[in-house]
Structures are given as C-alpha cells and as structure tokens.
Design an enzyme around this catalytic site. Structure first.
Site, PDB file in Angstrom:
ATOM      1  N   GLY A 228       0.827  -1.220   0.016  1.00 35.81           N
ATOM      2  CA  GLY A 228       0.071  -0.071   0.167  1.00 35.81           C
ATOM      3  C   GLY A 228       0.683   1.234  -0.113  1.00 35.81           C
ATOM      4  N   ASP A 229       2.035   1.292   0.206  1.00 34.85           N
ATOM      5  CA  ASP A 229       2.786   2.442   0.230  1.00 34.85           C
ATOM      6  C   ASP A 229       4.194   2.185  -0.090  1.00 34.85           C
ATOM      7  OD1 ASP A 229       3.208   5.056   0.600  1.00 34.85           O
ATOM      8  OD2 ASP A 229       3.636   5.149   2.667  1.00 34.85           O
ATOM      9  N   LEU A 230       4.454   1.732  -1.305  1.00 34.14           N
ATOM     10  CA  LEU A 230       5.737   1.362  -1.941  1.00 34.14           C
ATOM     11  C   LEU A 230       6.377   2.804  -2.562  1.00 34.14           C
ATOM     12  CD1 LEU A 230       5.567  -2.204  -3.584  1.00 34.14           C
ATOM     13  CD2 LEU A 230       6.636  -1.497  -1.422  1.00 34.14           C
TER      14      LEU A 230
END
Length: 387
Positions: A228-230
C-alpha cells in the site's frame, strides 16, 4: 506513511517521546542498552534509529534497530499491527528484504506502553531490524531501478496472496481506510484543506472521474493484499555486487513501513509504485512503462486493469496531495516532511491531464512493450518470482 480510517482522528495521536525516554523504554521493554538514538521522519507514528551496545556474553544479534512507536489511535488495533508484523516476518522468510522484530523481554513482538502524560496515552512499540541501503529518493534513478520496483510490487503481492495465512488477516479489510486506493472518493471530505489552491480543480476532476470510471470496475480487478505504500522513501536500494557500470545497477535491499497494508488489488500496488517513481524521474511520463514492464514480468495485467492505470495513478496523486495538506494543518511542525511529494506532485498531476489519458497510456504501454512479450494475464493471479 499513514494510519487511520479518518484523517480527523490523527489530531494529537502522534507520539512525542524524547530521546531520553526512548533510551529508557528500549532498556525496560527489550533489555537492550542504547548507545545512541536518532529520530527518523514519520507521517504520524514516531520512529527512531537506535544503536545498542552489548555486554560480554550477551546473546548475538544486530546492533542497529528502528524503534517504531505507533500512534495512539492505531495502537487500539493490536490485531492489525500484529498481522502487519507477521507479514513482514513471512516475507523475510521468503527472501524479501523486510525487517523483523526483536522480541520483548516477555517474548512478544510488541508491547503496549503508556507515555505517562496527563492523557495517559498508550502506544504499541516494536523494535525492528535496521535495513541497509539508500532510499530511492536519494539515488540517481534509472529505468532499471523502476523495472526492479515494478517486479517487487508484483512479487510481494503474489507471495502474500498465495502463501500468507494468519488468524487476524481479516483485520486487513480496512473499510474506510483513507489511503486505500478504492477510497479516493472519500477525499471529498478533506479537499477543503487545499484552500483556493489553483490546482484544486484537477483534484476534483480526478475524484469525479474515479467515481464514474474506476469504482464500477473494481469487481473485475484481481484482489490481493497490498503493501500500500511502495514510495520512494519506503524502498531502499544498494548497488548490485561488483557492479562497475555507470550508471550503477541497483537491487532492492529494504522494504519499509507496512502500516498501510490492506486488502486491495494487484493493479493498486503497481499504480502506487508508478506514482511515487514519477516523482523521482527526469522523464516522469515514461516511468509507468518501466514499472509496468517489471510488474508484468511476474504478473501480466488484464485489459481492465491496464485501462484503469491512468486514473489509479492520478487517484494516488490526489490522495497524497489532499491528505498531506490536511495533515499539515494538524501538525504544522511536520509540514516539510508531509509536503515532500507536493513539491512536484502538483506539476506531475497537472501534466498527466494536460497530455491526456490516451497519450500517457500510449507512452506507458509502448515503453513496457519494448521489454518483450508479457504473456497472457492469468485469472488466478500468476506465479511469484523474487530474487
């Protein structure tokens, strides 16, 4: 990057421990003596890089860790933090470069601690192994880096979807979680934070198109668990061994911050990676093709998923810009960190819409095609590959 199902609840939930308190906490909870401690930037948790000194005869282990103090709101969801940490441990065991927890003196992966203040707020604390490498945001990026990150995004989600099991995995169905890409329409509630920003109109356009063109198609996308937050600060890289090439070849050496994990779709992870890698490129509109090629070397996207990429990437820009503006109103002292993406995000989002969806997609798909055949999309989700 973020926590919470509702932006408003972030107010006054971020921990504010001093370095002395951190030193005492690490000793009391983990039984380790801190030799130095340095604060690390964070969106709404509190992180510290700590080095510990070991007495003679002590158990072997790492000397450097990250102490992660989860905000008081998310600390009320221990099942969620537990499953995120177990996912990190699972991925590490599968060969992915993710951190693992150092156990408390009681043998647990985390501990609920009070700040001792008037509100007696409680925070879940974990001590995670410190990962080597440099954030993508601080290296000279190349198409090879973007390709590797696309490959990572697909490999990570595939591994979690096919092999990760935990009793609390249902806690990753996070409903109104503001950072899940499916919840772009919820930005309507926070767009006031942009004030009379001259770019506000393009964000409103993204939200409306997202409602009409993406939301109705969600059921046709293949579901999975997303990191969800690369983003460019959550992925660490190192030069490949013995690489004398210029520019150097890089490999991913660390995946940070699993706090945005939730159920989503494979195409979400790719879109998120594309958006943040655009921030780091001198040729941003071509980045999507390199990331997509890396993804499709592991997991070819379907026609429906490819067709949604433009608005999904735009939607992530909108999330980042709106939520950062809103959170900066709550935490003005953290504005510089919160607005990292906004410095170029506005320009890139506007550029995407000026060039237009058809032309941007043409650039992405032609760039990806230059890497060779991608093969047919597999309805089952394909097979994982990670080196």
């Amino acid at each position: 990057m973020s926590s919470g199902n509702d932006c408003h609840r972030q107010t006054l939930t971020k921990p504010a421990l001093g370095e002395g308190e951190v030193t005492a906490l690490v000793d009391r909870v983990f039984g380790l003596k801190v030799s130095w401690v340095r604060p690390l930037p964070s969106y709404d948790d509190q992180n510290f890089h700590v080095r510990v000194s070991r007495s003679e005869g002590a158990d072997e282990g790492a000397d450097e860790y990250v102490l992660k103090i989860t905000n008081s709101e998310d600390s009320q969801e221990p099942d969620l933090i537990e499953v995120q940490t177990q996912a990190m441990m699972f991925l590490s065991a599968k060969g992915f470069p993710s951190a693992t927890p150092y156990l408390t003196k009681d043998g647990n992966i985390m501990s609920l601690e009070s700040d001792g203040g008037p509100g007696n707020k409680k925070y879940l604390v974990r001590l995670l192994t410190y990962l080597p490498g440099t954030p993508v945001a601080k290296v000279a990026t190349t198409p090879q880096v973007f390709y590797e990150i696309g490959k990572l995004a697909a490999s990570l989600d595939t591994a979690l979807a096919e092999k990760f099991h935990h009793p609390s995995v249902k806690s990753l169905h996070r409903g109104q979680f503001i950072w899940n890409l499916a919840n772009v329409p919820l930005l309507d509630q926070y767009i006031y934070a942009l004030g009379q920003n001259k770019y506000r109109e393009v964000v409103e356009q993204v939200i409306e198109q997202f409602k009409g063109k993406v939301i109705p198609k969600l059921s046709s996308f293949r579901a999975c668990i997303n990191h969800g937050d690369l983003n460019d600060h959550n992925i660490l890289v190192e030069p490949s061994s013995a690489s004398l090439e210029h520019p150097p070849q890089y490999r991913v050496s660390g995946i940070l911050d699993f706090s945005d994990m939730s159920y989503g779709y494979y195409v979400f992870e790719v879109a998120i990676a594309i958006m943040y890698m655009m921030i780091e490129s001198s040729d941003p509109l071509r980045v999507g093709g390199h990331v997509l090629a890396g993804c499709e070397s592991v997991l070819p996207l379907t026609a429906a998923e490819r067709g949604a990429l433009f608005l999904l990437v735009s939607g992530r820009f909108a999330q980042s810009l709106v939520i950062a503006a809103h959170t900066a109103l709550l935490y003005p002292d953290n504005t510089e960190y919160l607005m990292i993406t906004a410095k170029t995000g506005w320009r890139l989002l506007r550029s995407m819409f000026e060039v237009g969806q058809e032309a941007v997609e043409k650039t992405w798909f032609e760039t990806a095609a230059a890497y060779g055949p991608r093969g047919p999309a597999e309805p089952s989700g394909g097979s994982a590959g990670h080196r």
